[in-house]
Enzyme design. Sequence first.
Site, PDB file in Angstrom:
ATOM      1  CB  SER A  60      -0.481   2.814  -2.637  1.00 50.51           C
ATOM      2  OG  SER A  60      -1.339   1.907  -3.302  1.00 50.51           O
TER       3      SER A  60
ATOM      4  CB  SER B  10      -1.920  -0.875  -2.077  1.00 56.82           C
ATOM      5  OG  SER B  10      -0.556  -0.548  -2.153  1.00 56.82           O
TER       6      SER B  10
ATOM      7  CE  LYS C 115      -4.326   3.310  -5.040  1.00 56.41           C
ATOM      8  NZ  LYS C 115      -3.767   2.034  -4.563  1.00 56.41           N
TER       9      LYS C 115
END
Lengths: 97, 483
Positions: free
Chosen positions: B155, B179, B80
């Site tokens: 997210s 997330s 990420k």
Amino acid sequence: MPKGLDIDHVARLARLSLAPEERERYAAQLGQVLGHFAALASMGAGPADAGLRAPVADASLRADQPGQPLPPTDFLRNAPASRDGQVAVPRVVDDAS
Amino acid sequence: MAEPLHTLGAAELGRRLASRDLTSRALAEALLARAASRRELGAFNSLDADDLLRQADAADARRAGGRSLGPLDGIPVAIKDNIAVRGQPLTCSSRMLAGYVSPYDSAVAERLRAAGALLMGRLNMDEFAMGSSTETSATGLARNPWDPARTPGGSSGGSAACLASGQAPLALGSDTGGSIRQPASHCGLVGLKPTYGLVSRHGLVAFASSLDQIGPMARSVDDCELLLAALAGPDARDMTCLAADARAPRVLPADRKPRLGVPRALLEGVAPGVRKAFDDALGVYRAEGCELVDVDLPSAALAVPAYYVVATAEASSNLARYDGIRYGHRAARDGDIVALMSQSRAEGFGAEVKRRILLGTFVLSAGFADAYYGKALAARARIREEYLGALARVDALATPTVPSSAFRLGEKAADPLQMYLEDLFTIPANLAGLPALSVPSGLDGALPVGLHLVGPPLGEGLLLGLARRLERATGLAHRVAQP
């Protein structure tokens, strides 16, 4: 809007310039979200040390020993501007002051 | 016909690498080709093919020399874009950090390198991890591989889109209020938020420091466990990271049936397809001999407001560092320093980040901090007590991961409150610092749905064991969306 929400004051504290349309939109949206938070106000007092009750199981500090920092060039690569091995910033103080 | 490499899980790939049926270079090349063919999903912000192939060649050389570093050696792990990898971009999908290159490795990057894993690309995400749909990303939308008109969640939406479309076998996400778990649910994956402190946050760009955790995402329980083992460990650079002697794991008791707590009062409003998958999952556990126990969590209704006060308060403080001076976007403006900072932040941050900074600033401001922040901390403490109390009577708590399956892109973008309510079931585990995971439990039409399990502190193994039982019954492991 909840009493006391002064969007201009909050934006100044947050160091955020807001365009006029943003000002109106955020004031309305924050009002709506804060309205949803009203459930918090209705709860009684919490534990006196609630602020210290974040789930930090082991808050011991590491040994205070000198280490080898990363070279300044690594950091200056990400600076918006640099000069002579320093971060360059706009002039913020008048010569006369 | 042999299964394509992009559909295989990490454990199977590890076996093939160990038996020399596969090289890491061949694997990396296959995944790069797959990523190129699914670019429209917007999973990656950037992907340095040359760097990945260099890492693959090094892994192959280690193995040829008899110096393999273990089961992850030679296997790509996609990262990420809020987790620092030395020499790679670190943008948090924000204009504020466009062009920023990390000067150092995060603790998890170090640990993955030590395990021989290949650090693959920079995954799309909601800007600064603030969002539940990856629509707040400044680098473009990510799409759900099971229906590209829908969100992959957020997210960590890029992580989920990447895994569900077979662009990598493993990925890292970060989880502040759901997330990792919400996108795992929306994309048919296993995603785990570890106990607060199990995994070091050193090198994770801070959003809300008392809630943030890095965790593993994968297409099976086994792979999720494999990645978690590589990530977890003490780190003196993160004072909230547990010391080695404080890591005794909790396991399922061998002398009695597992007990699963079900907070039925929270299930009101769950979409029918999601409710059916949840009831089916409970049926699996009942058939497996688990005891299902109704539990009461009266303060859970306070979780969403408490979370959005605490998280935005911490975010407003953490994001104060982006002043346009030392790094990040700087507005083209001379003169007043406050005006320069305010304009730089106005130009660098997107709408959701600004909204949360404003909200966090307000709830911490003089005259309002007691009414909002103080109350939220008290609610947080109460929620933690209630969850720990319930987990003293049961082994884990079960709910759906998300009240509904993946929504259409744009459907909730204009209504922040509706978006915040996506996190209803996932937020309490962050507030209480407890481990939690999402595992596929069924389908709502063609869309995946996840079961959410919350466990006691250090109960990751216990949760993975329970998830494995469901996975065996549903057969929903290793699914990759076509084409």
